[in-house]
Design a protein around this motif. Structure first.
Motif, PDB file in Angstrom:
ATOM      1  N   ILE A  14      -6.639  -0.161  -0.939  1.00  0.00           N
ATOM      2  CA  ILE A  14      -5.433  -0.902  -1.597  1.00  0.00           C
ATOM      3  C   ILE A  14      -4.998  -2.057  -0.664  1.00  0.00           C
ATOM      4  N   TRP A  23      -6.079   1.513  -8.151  1.00  0.00           N
ATOM      5  CA  TRP A  23      -5.410   0.399  -8.534  1.00  0.00           C
ATOM      6  C   TRP A  23      -6.784  -0.558  -8.998  1.00  0.00           C
ATOM      7  N   ALA A  47       0.746  -1.173  -0.021  1.00  0.00           N
ATOM      8  CA  ALA A  47      -0.021  -0.068   0.038  1.00  0.00           C
ATOM      9  C   ALA A  47       0.769   1.345   0.006  1.00  0.00           C
ATOM     10  N   ARG A  97      -4.772   4.316  -0.174  1.00  0.00           N
ATOM     11  CA  ARG A  97      -3.790   3.433   0.349  1.00  0.00           C
ATOM     12  C   ARG A  97      -4.796   2.167   1.314  1.00  0.00           C
TER      13      ARG A  97
END
Length: 164
Positions: free
Chosen positions: A57, A42, A33, A54
């Motif tokens: 992810i 992503w 991350a 983050r």
């Protein structure tokens, strides 16, 4: 490559891409991350996967990896186009694995990337996986590797020994 900064940028981006596959392979989801900017995306469109930021992810990679009995991914250098503190790139990948539900995957594809220079180095702002070839034929191998010391390899030594 006209200057040392261009060379350094390209090396850092290649290292970022290497860290991506390494972190996923060894299950280091925090490191995975951290390779993305705070608002990065992503995506794996054919699987209807999209994670933003983050936290998503990190949770997403852990959830996805939990579905695999075993999974191996290798990457191959691709393109990088620098534009100041941003860049775009493409990287070829190969994946092989078996999911816990028994489905097998052999896949060749491309990552399409956008990068941003940050105070902590280059990071992904977007990473999109585009599969180019998929084979779901059952894999017969195993992630539990043992070598048979008296297997076929051992039998091949006798002819070499006979010529001494």
């Amino acid at each position: 490559m006209r200057d040392l900064q261009t060379i350094a940028d390209r090396v850092e981006i290649e290292a970022l891409r290497g860290e991506h596959v390494d972190a996923a392979m060894v299950g280091d989801y925090d490191r995975f991350a951290s390779l993305f900017t705070r608002d990065a995306v992503w995506r794996i469109p054919p699987a209807n996967v999209e994670f933003t930021g983050r936290k998503e992810i990190r949770a997403g990679i852990e959830r996805l990896q939990g579905a695999w009995e075993f999974w191996v991914q290798t990457v191959h250098p691709g393109t990088i186009q620098l534009d100041g503190d941003t860049a775009t790139g493409r990287e070829s990948i190969f994946e092989i694995g078996r999911q816990r539900d028994g489905r097998s995957v052999v896949m060749y594809g491309l990552f399409h990337d956008r990068y941003q220079r940050t105070p902590d180095g280059w990071k992904f702002t977007e990473r999109v996986l585009e599969p180019r070839y998929l084979d779901t034929t059952a894999l017969t191998g195993s992630p539990h590797v043992t070598w048979d010391p008296v297997g076929p390899e051992a039998g091949n030594t006798s002819s070499a020994e006979e010529t001494r």
